[in-house]
Design a protein around this motif. Structure first.
Motif, PDB file in Angstrom:
ATOM      1  N   VAL A  47       0.820  -1.212   0.000  1.00 47.74           N
ATOM      2  CA  VAL A  47       0.000   0.000   0.000  1.00 47.74           C
ATOM      3  C   VAL A  47       0.857   1.268   0.000  1.00 47.74           C
ATOM      4  O   VAL A  47       0.420   2.331  -0.436  1.00 47.74           O
ATOM      5  CB  VAL A  47      -1.031  -0.062   1.153  1.00 47.74           C
ATOM      6  N   THR A  48       2.109   1.133   0.467  1.00 44.80           N
ATOM      7  CA  THR A  48       3.039   2.263   0.326  1.00 44.80           C
ATOM      8  C   THR A  48       4.398   1.736  -0.116  1.00 44.80           C
ATOM      9  O   THR A  48       4.829   0.668   0.329  1.00 44.80           O
ATOM     10  CB  THR A  48       3.276   3.038   1.648  1.00 44.80           C
ATOM     11  N   ILE A  49       5.008   2.503  -1.004  1.00 41.94           N
ATOM     12  CA  ILE A  49       6.386   2.183  -1.404  1.00 41.94           C
ATOM     13  C   ILE A  49       7.180   3.471  -1.246  1.00 41.94           C
ATOM     14  O   ILE A  49       6.815   4.508  -1.822  1.00 41.94           O
ATOM     15  CB  ILE A  49       6.462   1.669  -2.859  1.00 41.94           C
ATOM     16  N   GLY A  50       8.216   3.415  -0.442  1.00 47.79           N
ATOM     17  CA  GLY A  50       9.049   4.601  -0.212  1.00 47.79           C
ATOM     18  C   GLY A  50      10.307   4.535  -1.061  1.00 47.79           C
ATOM     19  O   GLY A  50      10.966   3.495  -1.117  1.00 47.79           O
ATOM     20  N   THR A  51      10.595   5.639  -1.732  1.00 49.83           N
ATOM     21  CA  THR A  51      11.817   5.679  -2.552  1.00 49.83           C
ATOM     22  C   THR A  51      12.820   6.626  -1.871  1.00 49.83           C
ATOM     23  O   THR A  51      12.442   7.395  -0.996  1.00 49.83           O
ATOM     24  CB  THR A  51      11.489   6.142  -3.977  1.00 49.83           C
ATOM     25  N   GLY A  52      14.044   6.563  -2.306  1.00 55.91           N
ATOM     26  CA  GLY A  52      15.117   7.221  -1.540  1.00 55.91           C
ATOM     27  C   GLY A  52      15.502   8.616  -1.979  1.00 55.91           C
ATOM     28  O   GLY A  52      14.853   9.235  -2.832  1.00 55.91           O
ATOM     29  N   PHE A  53      16.572   9.092  -1.376  1.00 59.72           N
ATOM     30  CA  PHE A  53      17.146  10.408  -1.693  1.00 59.72           C
ATOM     31  C   PHE A  53      18.630  10.255  -1.992  1.00 59.72           C
ATOM     32  O   PHE A  53      19.260   9.304  -1.517  1.00 59.72           O
ATOM     33  CB  PHE A  53      17.073  11.345  -0.472  1.00 59.72           C
ATOM     34  N   THR A  54      19.174  11.199  -2.730  1.00 60.91           N
ATOM     35  CA  THR A  54      20.628  11.315  -2.862  1.00 60.91           C
ATOM     36  C   THR A  54      20.995  12.746  -2.501  1.00 60.91           C
ATOM     37  O   THR A  54      20.417  13.697  -3.048  1.00 60.91           O
ATOM     38  CB  THR A  54      21.070  10.975  -4.303  1.00 60.91           C
ATOM     39  N   ILE A  55      21.898  12.885  -1.548  1.00 61.35           N
ATOM     40  CA  ILE A  55      22.292  14.220  -1.082  1.00 61.35           C
ATOM     41  C   ILE A  55      23.496  14.690  -1.908  1.00 61.35           C
ATOM     42  O   ILE A  55      24.524  14.013  -1.938  1.00 61.35           O
ATOM     43  CB  ILE A  55      22.686  14.182   0.423  1.00 61.35           C
ATOM     44  N   MET A  56      23.334  15.825  -2.571  1.00 58.56           N
ATOM     45  CA  MET A  56      24.397  16.343  -3.448  1.00 58.56           C
ATOM     46  C   MET A  56      25.033  17.589  -2.850  1.00 58.56           C
ATOM     47  O   MET A  56      24.325  18.467  -2.357  1.00 58.56           O
ATOM     48  CB  MET A  56      23.793  16.705  -4.805  1.00 58.56           C
ATOM     49  N   ASN A  57      26.352  17.652  -2.926  1.00 59.57           N
ATOM     50  CA  ASN A  57      27.061  18.865  -2.494  1.00 59.57           C
ATOM     51  C   ASN A  57      28.348  18.983  -3.311  1.00 59.57           C
ATOM     52  O   ASN A  57      28.605  18.142  -4.183  1.00 59.57           O
ATOM     53  CB  ASN A  57      27.333  18.830  -0.980  1.00 59.57           C
ATOM     54  N   LYS A  58      29.125  20.012  -3.036  1.00 62.72           N
ATOM     55  CA  LYS A  58      30.336  20.295  -3.821  1.00 62.72           C
ATOM     56  C   LYS A  58      31.300  19.109  -3.830  1.00 62.72           C
ATOM     57  O   LYS A  58      31.984  18.868  -4.826  1.00 62.72           O
ATOM     58  CB  LYS A  58      31.031  21.516  -3.227  1.00 62.72           C
ATOM     59  N   SER A  59      31.350  18.368  -2.731  1.00 64.53           N
ATOM     60  CA  SER A  59      32.373  17.319  -2.636  1.00 64.53           C
ATOM     61  C   SER A  59      31.993  16.054  -3.413  1.00 64.53           C
ATOM     62  O   SER A  59      32.863  15.223  -3.674  1.00 64.53           O
ATOM     63  CB  SER A  59      32.654  16.985  -1.170  1.00 64.53           C
TER      64      SER A  59
END
Ligand code: T6T
Length: 324
Positions: free
Chosen positions: A298-310
């Motif tokens: 009933v729910t599917i959670g997808t992720g994140f990618t954290i982007m920065n200068k490094s």
């Protein structure tokens, strides 16, 4: 006799084998209705949906409005319902205003799955409330996303000073939850004051002028959280136009390709990329699973990618930048 019996048995098993195969030969049409068509987030979601559709032999129809607004999304939804697709995947542009229009699809026997945003409370198939009829909700964890943004901004500003949220408009599940998560986390940072949220109607130009107005009223402003793609790009442009690059820190939700320059020049400290292609992919897979008789989460959670200068130059990170 034995041969006749064996042949008969073979015929029976052949029918048994052939029947489900024929059922699966049905060519399903799944409609994907984005929040708006001209947004890298939904363009990327469409690509993921198309990849799943190609793999499963499904026809994907992508139809949406040019702006993020229930007034323009509902007629698109009505037109899609009239074409009777086998299932509808939709990013509802308002938690409340899309409930009745979507009920029409459900009443017409078209399964509804919401992607990215939800209607009602977002908790479906419970028998409670009047908006629990969608089969599934597939999205990022937006409260968590807001918390991550707050932690990133707190670090950037040395845990003190005035910040605010540049947001779209109240009533959108995703951006409401990001603001909620952001404020929840900031409550744990006593040195930080969160000023009043500025709503920009998904208009980056408005977000840019709002940044300058907030800065004019608060010359000690040290940070801003742009709660979606246009809010973030707009707020960042506002910071640049005010000549405050690097002084007023920007944490951005979403990752259009232009974020790379903004990160490299120091205008944006952190971008939180969602995985819209995954949302589209699992949307189509879930609809197909349902249509072919399987139960679905009933729910599917997808992720994140954290982007920065490094890390932005790393292909394992930059592959999560959105398509244009
Ligand atoms: O942030 C995404 C999406 O998750 C949100 O619901 C609306 O805005 C975006 O499409 C980015 O513009």
């Amino acid at each position: 006799k034995k041969i006749v019996a064996a042949l008969a048995a073979l015929a029976v098993s052949a029918t048994v084998l052939i029947a489900p195969a024929q059922a699966q030969d049905k060519k399903y049409t799944i409609a994907l209705i984005p929040g708006l068509t001209t947004d890298g987030f939904y363009i990327t979601m469409r690509k993921g949906a198309q990849a799943a559709a190609d793999a499963l032999g499904v026809t994907l129809v992508f139809q949406g409005a040019p702006d993020f607004n229930p007034v323009t999304q509902v007629p698109v939804l009505d037109a899609v319902i009239a074409k009777k697709p086998d299932a509808i995947l939709i990013a509802p542009t308002d938690k409340v205003q899309l409930v009745e229009p979507l009920r029409k699809a459900n009443d017409a026997g078209i399964p509804v799955i919401t992607v990215d945003t939800f209607i009602g409370s977002g908790v479906y198939q419970t028998g409670a409330g009047d908006a629990d009829f969608p089969l599934a909700y597939i999205a990022s964890d937006n409260v968590l996303g807001g918390e991550i943004a707050a932690r990133a901004l707190a670090t950037s500003i040395g845990d003190k000073g005035k910040v605010y949220v540049s947001n779209v408009k109240p009533g959108i599940s995703t951006t409401d939850q990001r603001e909620e998560g952001f404020k929840k986390e900031m409550a744990k940072h006593p040195g930080i004051t969160v000023l009043e949220t500025q709503f920009n109607d998904d208009d980056a130009n408005k977000a840019a002028s709002q940044l300058q107005a907030v800065f004019a009223r608060n010359p000690d402003l040290v940070g801003v959280f742009g709660a979606n793609l246009f809010s973030a790009l707009g707020a960042a442009n506002g910071v640049k136009q005010a000549g405050q690059t690097g002084t007023v820190k920007v944490v951005a939700f979403d990752a259009p390709t232009s974020i790379v320059d903004n990160i490299n020049t120091g205008l944006v400290d952190v971008a939180i990329a969602q995985h819209p292609a995954e949302i589209g992919y699992y949307g189509v897979v879930s609809a197909y699973a349902h249509l072919t008789g399987h139960s679905i989460p009933v729910t599917i959670g997808t992720g994140f990618t954290i982007m920065n200068k490094s890390n932005i130059a790393d292909p394992n990170i930059s592959k999560y930048l959105y398509s244009e």
